[in-house]
Write an enzyme that holds these catalytic residues in place. Structure first.
Site, PDB file in Angstrom:
ATOM      1  N   LYS A 109       1.090  -1.515  -0.181  1.00 35.42           N
ATOM      2  CA  LYS A 109      -0.138   0.170  -0.042  1.00 35.42           C
ATOM      3  C   LYS A 109       0.666   1.149   0.427  1.00 35.42           C
ATOM      4  CE  LYS A 109      -3.906   0.328   2.817  1.00 35.42           C
ATOM      5  NZ  LYS A 109      -5.359   0.184   2.495  1.00 35.42           N
ATOM      6  N   ARG A 160      -2.809   2.922   9.123  1.00 32.25           N
ATOM      7  CA  ARG A 160      -3.062   1.305   7.960  1.00 32.25           C
ATOM      8  C   ARG A 160      -1.805   0.447   8.390  1.00 32.25           C
ATOM      9  NH1 ARG A 160      -8.358   2.160   5.363  1.00 32.25           N
ATOM     10  NH2 ARG A 160      -9.136   4.299   4.557  1.00 32.25           N
ATOM     11  N   GLY A 177      -7.848  -7.320   4.957  1.00 27.82           N
ATOM     12  CA  GLY A 177      -8.280  -8.101   6.553  1.00 27.82           C
ATOM     13  C   GLY A 177      -7.680  -8.488   7.447  1.00 27.82           C
ATOM     14  N   MET A 188      -5.478  -7.387   9.313  1.00 31.83           N
ATOM     15  CA  MET A 188      -4.476  -7.245   9.955  1.00 31.83           C
ATOM     16  C   MET A 188      -4.854  -5.584  10.834  1.00 31.83           C
ATOM     17  SD  MET A 188      -0.664  -7.254   9.283  1.00 31.83           S
ATOM     18  CE  MET A 188      -0.785  -6.854   7.822  1.00 31.83           C
ATOM     19  N   ARG A 218      -3.714  -1.353  -6.943  1.00 31.32           N
ATOM     20  CA  ARG A 218      -2.682  -1.736  -6.757  1.00 31.32           C
ATOM     21  C   ARG A 218      -2.673  -2.663  -8.006  1.00 31.32           C
ATOM     22  NH1 ARG A 218      -5.470  -5.376  -1.856  1.00 31.32           N
ATOM     23  NH2 ARG A 218      -7.629  -5.090  -2.776  1.00 31.32           N
ATOM     24  N   HIS A 225      -2.073 -41.668   0.852  1.00 29.63           N
ATOM     25  CA  HIS A 225      -2.437 -42.517  -0.766  1.00 29.63           C
ATOM     26  C   HIS A 225      -3.992 -41.662  -1.034  1.00 29.63           C
ATOM     27  CE1 HIS A 225      -5.926 -45.379  -2.289  1.00 29.63           C
ATOM     28  NE2 HIS A 225      -4.811 -45.616  -2.573  1.00 29.63           N
ATOM     29  N   ARG A 245       3.562 -46.753 -11.402  1.00 23.70           N
ATOM     30  CA  ARG A 245       3.821 -47.254 -10.406  1.00 23.70           C
ATOM     31  C   ARG A 245       2.801 -48.473 -10.944  1.00 23.70           C
ATOM     32  NH1 ARG A 245       2.317 -41.753  -7.957  1.00 23.70           N
ATOM     33  NH2 ARG A 245       3.981 -41.371  -6.679  1.00 23.70           N
ATOM     34  N   ARG A 299       8.184 -48.502 -13.702  1.00 21.38           N
ATOM     35  CA  ARG A 299       9.180 -47.899 -12.447  1.00 21.38           C
ATOM     36  C   ARG A 299       8.218 -50.376 -11.713  1.00 21.38           C
ATOM     37  NH1 ARG A 299       7.452 -45.041  -6.522  1.00 21.38           N
ATOM     38  NH2 ARG A 299       6.211 -46.651  -7.061  1.00 21.38           N
ATOM     39  N   GLU A 343      16.145 -42.650  -4.140  1.00 21.92           N
ATOM     40  CA  GLU A 343      14.976 -41.829  -2.589  1.00 21.92           C
ATOM     41  C   GLU A 343      15.081 -42.117  -0.993  1.00 21.92           C
ATOM     42  OE1 GLU A 343      11.181 -44.251  -4.245  1.00 21.92           O
ATOM     43  OE2 GLU A 343      12.065 -44.976  -4.394  1.00 21.92           O
ATOM     44  N   SER A 373      15.819 -40.848 -11.089  1.00 23.16           N
ATOM     45  CA  SER A 373      14.450 -40.286 -10.161  1.00 23.16           C
ATOM     46  C   SER A 373      14.606 -40.202  -9.126  1.00 23.16           C
ATOM     47  CB  SER A 373      13.263 -40.737 -11.830  1.00 23.16           C
ATOM     48  OG  SER A 373      12.228 -40.455 -11.313  1.00 23.16           O
ATOM     49  N   GLY A 386      13.016 -40.075  -6.248  1.00 26.61           N
ATOM     50  CA  GLY A 386      11.345 -39.546  -6.039  1.00 26.61           C
ATOM     51  C   GLY A 386      11.380 -39.080  -4.942  1.00 26.61           C
ATOM     52  N   THR A 387      10.937 -37.781  -4.824  1.00 33.64           N
ATOM     53  CA  THR A 387      11.488 -36.933  -3.311  1.00 33.64           C
ATOM     54  C   THR A 387      10.077 -37.473  -2.289  1.00 33.64           C
ATOM     55  OG1 THR A 387       9.667 -35.053  -4.710  1.00 33.64           O
ATOM     56  CG2 THR A 387      12.290 -34.921  -3.720  1.00 33.64           C
ATOM     57  N   ASN A 388       9.034 -38.077  -2.616  1.00 31.14           N
ATOM     58  CA  ASN A 388       7.946 -37.835  -1.277  1.00 31.14           C
ATOM     59  C   ASN A 388       8.884 -39.290  -0.436  1.00 31.14           C
ATOM     60  OD1 ASN A 388       6.190 -37.183  -3.212  1.00 31.14           O
ATOM     61  ND2 ASN A 388       5.397 -39.244  -3.865  1.00 31.14           N
ATOM     62  N   ASP A 389       8.865 -40.126  -0.199  1.00 32.27           N
ATOM     63  CA  ASP A 389      10.252 -40.547   0.017  1.00 32.27           C
ATOM     64  C   ASP A 389      11.198 -39.968   0.782  1.00 32.27           C
ATOM     65  OD1 ASP A 389       8.416 -42.981   0.683  1.00 32.27           O
ATOM     66  OD2 ASP A 389       8.894 -44.161  -1.578  1.00 32.27           O
ATOM     67  N   CYS A 430      10.893 -37.440  -9.476  1.00 30.58           N
ATOM     68  CA  CYS A 430       8.906 -38.401 -10.271  1.00 30.58           C
ATOM     69  C   CYS A 430       7.793 -37.835  -8.650  1.00 30.58           C
ATOM     70  CB  CYS A 430       8.576 -39.325 -10.857  1.00 30.58           C
ATOM     71  SG  CYS A 430       9.472 -40.442  -9.583  1.00 30.58           S
ATOM     72  N   TYR A 489      14.326 -33.099 -15.970  1.00 31.05           N
ATOM     73  CA  TYR A 489      12.774 -33.032 -16.543  1.00 31.05           C
ATOM     74  C   TYR A 489      12.798 -33.262 -14.862  1.00 31.05           C
ATOM     75  CZ  TYR A 489      13.289 -37.989 -15.958  1.00 31.05           C
ATOM     76  OH  TYR A 489      12.752 -39.282 -15.452  1.00 31.05           O
TER      77      TYR A 489
END
Ligand code: PEP
Ligand code: MG
Length: 953
Positions: free
Chosen positions: A25, A94, A103, A105, A338, A455, A561, A617, A767, A786, A788-791, A854, A874
């Site tokens: 602002k 303000r 809204g 603050m 803005r 899941h 998978r 896989r 992983e 590849s 496996g960034t979840n694990d 992946c 990729y």
């Protein structure tokens, strides 16, 4: 550096680029005042540094003196003094953070009124009612916001006054009662604080500024920042501004205006206004507003002035702006501007339109940077048609889009209801592979537990089905669920919004996701920019999903998978008989049946992705996931008893049960104890590939081993795969030369081979932290990695991917212990460091190592930037995230994350040069790593359709 800056301060750079210091602002008020010379009520901004210092060590030294000097300058400019008993200046105080937090603050208006100055205001305006109404509002606002008093005490008195006056509107309260209210409000203050209401304007000002600082850490603001991913340590600026009044008389008014339609993107002004009103009346919706076009009849000169200001704002900001304005007795004042918020549809239209417009003349690169993943999500998925619903519960927005349906609490019930033609929302504590048929039948999914890589979340995203997960307040019972006192029965309607994570009781109207033509235009530009830098693939497990992914622009499959193929109704019994087999012959027969089924699945996938790489896989999950739940069988055993088949399954499930299955017998470890399994999968895959070659296709196969942690494991797995390939090849009628060798050291990378040929690579997922650290040795045996960034996230943090988000994540985010949920945005420092290390060490061994990701992060824009900086070739994500990943990948290239940033505002020729420069930079990078250049894969047709099929985690 000073803390305080007048709006017309001569900054060294354009104030609109100084939002870090001045807040959004303040920066725009300064831009309008000092650069554009627009009619802005004067004032000053206390920079965010003051708020940060306040949070660190209380009221900053020197701030009082700076505020006093700024106040004196303001009073001089206005020719009035704050608190003056004759002709007082009133100011607003303000908040204004770098990122808009509407809204969240605090704001204090009419500051400077006291028992004396109210008399002066009444005289000056010749309007006693106006003066006392302003004073009563100020005392209540100050009491609530600065002194922290309960607002309902003020409200109750106002209601009583209205009743006494026989009116229902605030405006109907006569001046005598307003005077009485001022008095009574002041008594409330004194009763609570033991002090009279502050009369000294200096005290009032300091209190209001301090309240705005403190509101940065109010619970509303913290929750908003967590949701919007705004860092907690930025602090807010404070704007002190001379007040103007739109509620003086019928030559006054107030409104909001947009330079284009923020909903559709159509050109021409848009907005509304109210005669004789204050800004809050417009926002509160108490009175019906008039469209901006009606201003033309009411105040023609002001209308003309406003439109010319709109033109100037657009030309200056080179974007659509939103504004707040006030007309005070025939004079126009601009209170705020803005770059305006917009819907996804409007964002796309404006960005494409502005490329072709003479005045704004955006480059394509600039246009691309104006589009966010959320904009694309909005046009891809159905949305709630309206806002302001009563929210029943909230959880994590796990898969975007809105869904409306009747509640069913088991997968079987959901499926049966869908078969009867009902629309269904499946509500579960959490889902498992056994619920897949119910999930498939449902319009949307709601779970009480689980996180963004649970899941339910992964499966729903894969299918583009709206899902809200981890809605902790939801208590699921057999035939109903409750949230607090509300009971929602089986068959009741609910609506879920998987974009925002909200759950609403009843049927909310939904607008269909429809992609406008500009969608394709923007993504086409994105593909041009990222070509040769960062590819985008999809995670897909069957032919329809693969075809869908290709329509969305996927350049291959980054993760199939294969376990999902085992879960179909006709496959599960075969898998189970393989697990139960006591004799080798029995196991072989089961594997043979699976081979036949998988071969057909692979043919479909390879056909859908012909000419593009497909990463298959080999089996990853622990085998007990294919067996019935031991808890349920135990109950059945104790009640109705088990069949002979069930008894065998129960025994097997108990035998395979593991205390910590995520860290147990899964991934390549499964291959070690059941090598026949992987050999069967590879044979099925290679036979499918040969079938495709025979049909004139061009399959590109990447065989991926999950969860490898050492060279030895990878070397062993490679021997199985190579043996199975050789076996399949020997049995195939397809002549050998068409196939590129799968042998160790293969450098095959692209899609350049002719139709009728076959390419095969053998690689692994990375992983675990060990795999990333030992990537150098693993690369000796792997053609590609590849991540496996979840694990990898689960194992790096030691956070269970299925548990922590529901229970502790919000506390961690609110307390700033984590900046982001690491399952949503990849942790750039820890997990990101492992990815960078893995890439470096892998490529040190094998410079042409192809590397992708992946995990679910592959579809998240912030994570894509981290991956681009790590040098990945990729990213791979669920089919419906592919357009977002294409955009984010192009934005990463533009930001220089891939080591090549085209100039930001080139013309057509400039753009060509920039692209060339980007290519040169990339080539230089490739040269230093001796990495062969990636051939941009052919861009696929991109139409948006539904999908079907099976999947698991
Ligand atoms: C991963 O761990 O990131 C991955 C893609 O594998 P999955 O989610 O199937 O464990
Ligand atoms: Mg994994």
């Amino acid at each position: 550096m000073p803390y305080v800056f007048d709006f017309d301060h001569a900054h060294k750079k354009p104030p609109m680029d100084m939002k870090d210091l001045l807040g959004g602002k303040g920066a725009n008020l300064a831009e309008m005042s000092s650069v554009l010379g627009l009619p802005v009520p004067p004032g000053f901004t206390i920079g965010t540094t003051a708020c940060r210092d306040y949070m660190d060590g209380g009221w900053p030294e020197g701030l009082t003196a700076e505020v006093a000097r700024a106040r004196a300058r303001l009073e001089k400019t206005m020719g009035k003094r704050i608190g003056d008993p004759v002709d007082p200046l009133l100011v607003s105080v303000r908040s204004g953070a770098k990122f808009s937090m509407p809204g969240m603050m605090d704001t204090v208006l009419n500051l400077g009124l006291n028992d004396e100055s109210v008399v002066g205001l009444a005289k000056q305006t010749d309007d006693e009612r106006f003066a006392y109404d302003s004073y009563r509002r100020f005392v209540a606002m100050y009491g609530r916001i600065v002194l922290g008093l309960p607002g309902d005490e003020f409200d109750a008195l106002l209601e009583a006054a209205k009743e006494l006056a026989g009116t229902t509107s605030d405006a109907g309260v006569p001046v005598e009662l307003l005077r009485y209210l001022v008095d009574a409000y002041q008594q409330i203050v004194e009763r609570h604080t033991g002090q009279p209401f502050p009369q000294d304007p200096d005290l009032q000002l300091r209190g209001a500024i301090e309240a705005v600082f403190a509101s940065w850490n109010g619970p509303r603001a913290i929750a908003y920042r967590v949701r919007e991913r705004i860092p907690h340590d930025l602090g807010t600026a404070v704007n002190v501004q001379a007040m103007v009044f739109g509620n003086r008389d019928d030559t006054s008014g107030t409104g909001v205006g947009f330079t284009r339609d923020p909903a559709t993107g159509a050109t021409g002004e848009y907005g509304d206004f109210l005669v004789n009103a204050q800004g809050e009346d417009v926002v509160a919706g108490i009175r019906n507003t008039e469209p901006l076009s009606a201003l033309k009849d009411r105040f023609p000169a002001i209308h003309r002035e406003l439109l010319s200001i709109f033109d100037r704002l657009e030309a200056h900001y080179r974007d659509m702006c939103d504004t707040e304005f006030t007309i005070e007795q025939g004079k126009l004042w601009m209170l705020q501007t803005r770059v305006g918020k917009r819907t996804g549809r409007a964002a796309l239209k404006m960005a494409v339109d502005m490329v072709g417009e003479k005045v704004i003349h955006l480059s394509r690169e600039e246009a691309l940077q104006r589009i966010t993943g959320d904009h694309l999500d909005q046009v891809l998925h159905p949305q709630f048609d309206s806002t302001g619903h009563t929210v029943l519960a909230t959880g994590l927005g796990a898969s975007p889009g809105a869904a409306v349906g009747r509640v069913y609490l088991t997968a079987d019930d959901a499926q049966a209801a869908a078969e009867r033609g009902e629309k269904v929302v499946l509500v579960r504590n959490e889902t498992s592979p056994e619920d897949v048929h119910g999930m498939l039948a449902a319009e949307g999914i709601l779970t009480a537990r689980g996180g963004l890589v649970s899941h339910a979340a992964v499966v729903a995203r894969g299918w583009g089905k709206p899902a809200v997960v981890g809605a902790e307040a939801v208590r699921v019972a057999d035939s109903s669920f409750t949230v607090g006192d509300t009971v929602v029965h089986r068959g009741d309607w609910i609506s879920v919004d998987g974009t925002t994570g909200t759950v609403v009781l009843g049927q909310v109207p939904v607008s269909e996701g429809r992609t406008p033509p500009e969608f394709e235009t923007i993504l086409g530009w994105a593909d041009d920019i990222r070509a040769g830098h960062l590819g985008v693939r999809a995670n897909a497990d069957n032919g329809p999903d693969a075809a869908n992914a290709r329509r969305h622009g996927a350049e291959g499959i980054g993760l199939c998978r294969t376990e999902h193929m085992f879960l179909a109704e006709d496959r599960l019994p075969i898998v189970r008989s393989m697990i139960l087999a006591s004799e080798p012959a029995e196991e072989e027969a089961a594997l043979e049946a699976l081979r036949v089924a998988q071969r057909a699945d692979f043919v479909e996938i390879l056909e859908a992705m012909d000419g593009l790489p497909v990463t298959i896989r080999l089996l990853d999950p622990p085998l007990h996931e294919f067996l019935p739940d031991t808890g349920e069988l135990a109950v059945k055993e104790a009640t109705t008893g088990l069949t002979a088949e069930e008894e065998r399954l129960f025994e097997a499930a108990k035998a395979w049960h593991e205390v910590n299955p995520m860290l147990g017998t899964r991934g390549v470890r499964l291959g070690v104890i059941k090598p026949g399994l992987y050999a069967m999968q590879v044979r099925a895959l290679m036979e499918a590939a040969f079938d495709r070659v025979a049909a004139g296709g061009h399959p590109i196969v990447e065989i991926m081993i999950p969860l490898t942690v050492s060279r030895e494991e990878m070397a062993l797995a490679r021997t199985w795969v190579e043996a199975a390939i050789a076996e399949a090849r020997a049995a195939s009628a397809v002549p050998g030369p068409g196939m590129r060798p799968a042998a160790k050291g293969s450098r095959s990378r692209g899609s350049s081979a002719p139709a009728g040929s076959l390419e095969v690579l053998i690689g692994t997922m990375i992983e675990t932290p060990r795999a990333a650290l030992r990537a150098g040795e693993i690369a000796e045996e792997a053609d590609f990695f590849s991540f496996g960034t979840n694990d990898l996230t689960q194992m790096t943090f030691g956070f269970s991917r299925d548990d922590v988000e529901g229970r502790m994540m919000s506390a961690y985010l609110e307390q700033g212990l984590l900046k982001r949920n690491p399952f949503e945005v990849v942790d750039p420092d820890g997990v990101g460091e492992l990815v960078r290390l893995g890439v470096q060490r892998g490529r040190a061994t094998r410079p042409d190592l192809k590397v992708g990701v992946c995990g679910e992060h592959g579809g998240d824009p912030e994570s894509i930037s981290t991956f681009a900086r790590a040098g990945l070739d990729y990213v791979s994500c669920s089919p419906f995230r592919v357009p977002i990943a294409r955009l984010a990948a192009a934005q990463a290239v533009l930001a220089g994350d891939t080591g090549a940033a085209p100039a930001t505002r080139p013309t057509a020729t400039g753009r060509a040069k920039a692209t060339k420069a980007a290519k040169t930079a990339k080539a230089a990078k490739a040269a230093t790593t001796t990495k062969a250049s990636t051939k941009p894969a052919k861009r696929a047709a991109k139409a948006v359709t539904g999908s079907g099929g099976r999947t698991r985690r």
